[in-house]
Design a protein around this motif. Structure first.
Motif, PDB file in Angstrom:
ATOM      1  N   UNK A  80     -43.970  39.473 127.705  1.00 51.73           N
ATOM      2  CA  UNK A  80     -44.495  38.642 126.655  1.00 51.73           C
ATOM      3  C   UNK A  80     -43.472  38.567 125.531  1.00 51.73           C
ATOM      4  N   UNK A  81     -43.642  37.567 124.690  1.00 55.00           N
ATOM      5  CA  UNK A  81     -42.710  37.384 123.583  1.00 55.00           C
ATOM      6  C   UNK A  81     -43.452  37.016 122.310  1.00 55.00           C
ATOM      7  N   UNK A  82     -42.887  37.438 121.185  1.00 57.10           N
ATOM      8  CA  UNK A  82     -43.387  37.080 119.858  1.00 57.10           C
ATOM      9  C   UNK A  82     -42.222  36.436 119.123  1.00 57.10           C
ATOM     10  N   UNK A  83     -42.458  35.264 118.524  1.00 58.03           N
ATOM     11  CA  UNK A  83     -41.410  34.622 117.734  1.00 58.03           C
ATOM     12  C   UNK A  83     -41.907  34.453 116.308  1.00 58.03           C
ATOM     13  N   UNK A  84     -40.980  34.532 115.391  1.00 59.78           N
ATOM     14  CA  UNK A  84     -41.308  34.376 113.980  1.00 59.78           C
ATOM     15  C   UNK A  84     -40.168  34.883 113.129  1.00 59.78           C
ATOM     16  N   UNK A  85     -40.481  35.109 111.846  1.00 57.22           N
ATOM     17  CA  UNK A  85     -39.472  35.618 110.909  1.00 57.22           C
ATOM     18  C   UNK A  85     -39.755  37.076 110.596  1.00 57.22           C
ATOM     19  N   UNK A  86     -38.678  37.838 110.442  1.00 56.25           N
ATOM     20  CA  UNK A  86     -38.818  39.256 110.123  1.00 56.25           C
ATOM     21  C   UNK A  86     -39.359  39.404 108.714  1.00 56.25           C
ATOM     22  N   UNK A 134     -34.908  36.727 108.850  1.00 57.28           N
ATOM     23  CA  UNK A 134     -34.250  36.145 110.024  1.00 57.28           C
ATOM     24  C   UNK A 134     -35.281  35.705 111.063  1.00 57.28           C
ATOM     25  N   UNK A 135     -35.109  34.518 111.654  1.00 58.89           N
ATOM     26  CA  UNK A 135     -35.981  34.106 112.751  1.00 58.89           C
ATOM     27  C   UNK A 135     -35.568  34.826 114.034  1.00 58.89           C
ATOM     28  N   UNK A 136     -36.561  35.400 114.740  1.00 60.28           N
ATOM     29  CA  UNK A 136     -36.272  36.192 115.935  1.00 60.28           C
ATOM     30  C   UNK A 136     -37.278  35.914 117.042  1.00 60.28           C
ATOM     31  N   UNK A 137     -36.860  36.292 118.251  1.00 60.68           N
ATOM     32  CA  UNK A 137     -37.762  36.324 119.409  1.00 60.68           C
ATOM     33  C   UNK A 137     -37.727  37.761 119.914  1.00 60.68           C
ATOM     34  N   UNK A 138     -38.906  38.395 119.989  1.00 53.98           N
ATOM     35  CA  UNK A 138     -38.993  39.796 120.398  1.00 53.98           C
ATOM     36  C   UNK A 138     -39.739  39.872 121.722  1.00 53.98           C
ATOM     37  N   UNK A 139     -39.119  40.514 122.706  1.00 54.75           N
ATOM     38  CA  UNK A 139     -39.781  40.749 123.993  1.00 54.75           C
ATOM     39  C   UNK A 139     -40.592  42.031 123.848  1.00 54.75           C
ATOM     40  N   UNK A 148     -64.885  59.137 123.401  1.00 56.47           N
ATOM     41  CA  UNK A 148     -63.704  58.463 123.940  1.00 56.47           C
ATOM     42  C   UNK A 148     -63.325  57.318 123.016  1.00 56.47           C
ATOM     43  N   UNK A 149     -62.050  57.259 122.670  1.00 62.55           N
ATOM     44  CA  UNK A 149     -61.517  56.185 121.822  1.00 62.55           C
ATOM     45  C   UNK A 149     -60.367  55.518 122.572  1.00 62.55           C
ATOM     46  N   UNK A 150     -60.138  54.257 122.268  1.00 59.01           N
ATOM     47  CA  UNK A 150     -59.061  53.497 122.905  1.00 59.01           C
ATOM     48  C   UNK A 150     -58.135  52.955 121.828  1.00 59.01           C
ATOM     49  N   UNK A 151     -56.833  53.000 122.088  1.00 61.26           N
ATOM     50  CA  UNK A 151     -55.827  52.537 121.152  1.00 61.26           C
ATOM     51  C   UNK A 151     -54.864  51.600 121.863  1.00 61.26           C
ATOM     52  N   UNK A 152     -54.397  50.609 121.127  1.00 65.75           N
ATOM     53  CA  UNK A 152     -53.410  49.661 121.638  1.00 65.75           C
ATOM     54  C   UNK A 152     -52.156  49.747 120.792  1.00 65.75           C
ATOM     55  N   UNK A 153     -51.022  49.468 121.402  1.00 66.20           N
ATOM     56  CA  UNK A 153     -49.776  49.364 120.651  1.00 66.20           C
ATOM     57  C   UNK A 153     -48.936  48.254 121.263  1.00 66.20           C
ATOM     58  N   UNK A 154     -48.039  47.731 120.449  1.00 75.17           N
ATOM     59  CA  UNK A 154     -47.113  46.692 120.893  1.00 75.17           C
ATOM     60  C   UNK A 154     -45.729  47.301 120.832  1.00 75.17           C
ATOM     61  N   UNK A 155     -45.072  47.401 121.974  1.00 71.93           N
ATOM     62  CA  UNK A 155     -43.746  48.013 122.032  1.00 71.93           C
ATOM     63  C   UNK A 155     -42.697  46.954 122.328  1.00 71.93           C
ATOM     64  N   UNK A 156     -41.682  46.924 121.479  1.00 75.68           N
ATOM     65  CA  UNK A 156     -40.572  45.999 121.669  1.00 75.68           C
ATOM     66  C   UNK A 156     -39.503  46.612 122.544  1.00 75.68           C
ATOM     67  N   UNK A 157     -38.856  45.794 123.333  1.00 78.55           N
ATOM     68  CA  UNK A 157     -37.773  46.290 124.177  1.00 78.55           C
ATOM     69  C   UNK A 157     -36.537  45.402 124.119  1.00 78.55           C
ATOM     70  N   UNK A 158     -36.649  44.234 123.465  1.00 74.66           N
ATOM     71  CA  UNK A 158     -35.490  43.365 123.268  1.00 74.66           C
ATOM     72  C   UNK A 158     -35.765  42.488 122.057  1.00 74.66           C
ATOM     73  N   UNK A 159     -34.712  42.152 121.313  1.00 74.93           N
ATOM     74  CA  UNK A 159     -34.849  41.251 120.165  1.00 74.93           C
ATOM     75  C   UNK A 159     -33.640  40.326 120.146  1.00 74.93           C
ATOM     76  N   UNK A 160     -33.893  39.057 119.852  1.00 76.55           N
ATOM     77  CA  UNK A 160     -32.830  38.049 119.816  1.00 76.55           C
ATOM     78  C   UNK A 160     -32.967  37.217 118.558  1.00 76.55           C
ATOM     79  N   UNK A 161     -31.832  36.873 117.963  1.00 77.69           N
ATOM     80  CA  UNK A 161     -31.841  35.973 116.811  1.00 77.69           C
ATOM     81  C   UNK A 161     -32.085  34.562 117.319  1.00 77.69           C
TER      82      UNK A 161
END
Length: 123
Positions: free
Chosen positions: A1-7, A56-61, A76-89
């Motif tokens: 998945x990817x997220x695009x936007x400004x830092x 800066x405008x970026x695309x983050x994988x 029992x509790x559930x947690x979510x996180x978003x982990x980045x593994x690549x970033x591009x300008x």
């Protein structure tokens, strides 16, 4: 998945334990209702953020991660996180120089029409 936007935010590296470090990045999406998405970079991926700055405008994988945790009371509790593994300008699209349109040529009307011939055009 990817997220695009400004830092919006680039946090400093956090040494969570002797063997675990993380760094947080917040990206603001550019849509009707902008979202501020916090993305974690961990371990060796922390260094990927060294050359990026606010605005800066970026695309983050990213990868979505989920985990289950049972507290001492047995709940029992559930947690979510978003982990980045690549970033591009992202580069703003520069308007490409367009070739001038050729002047419209006037065509003479057809004079050799035969209305008795079948019309085989599909429209």
């Amino acid at each position: 998945m990817e997220v695009t936007g400004k830092i919006k935010v680039v946090n400093p590296e956090q040494q969570v334990s002797a063997s675990f470090k993380k760094r947080e990045l917040v990206v603001t999406t550019e849509e009707q209702y902008p979202q501020h998405i916090m993305i974690e970079f961990t371990q060796d991926k922390c260094d990927l953020l060294n050359n990026y700055s606010i605005g800066e405008p970026v695309k983050v994988s990213i990868n979505l991660r989920g985990r289950e945790w049972v507290n001492p009371q047995g709940e029992t509790r559930y947690f979510n996180s978003i982990q980045g593994w690549r970033i591009e300008k992202l580069v703003a699209d520069a308007p490409a120089p367009s070739a001038p349109m050729p002047a419209a040529q006037a065509f003479a009307p057809a004079t050799n029409l035969n209305e008795d011939e079948p019309d085989d055009l599909p429209f």
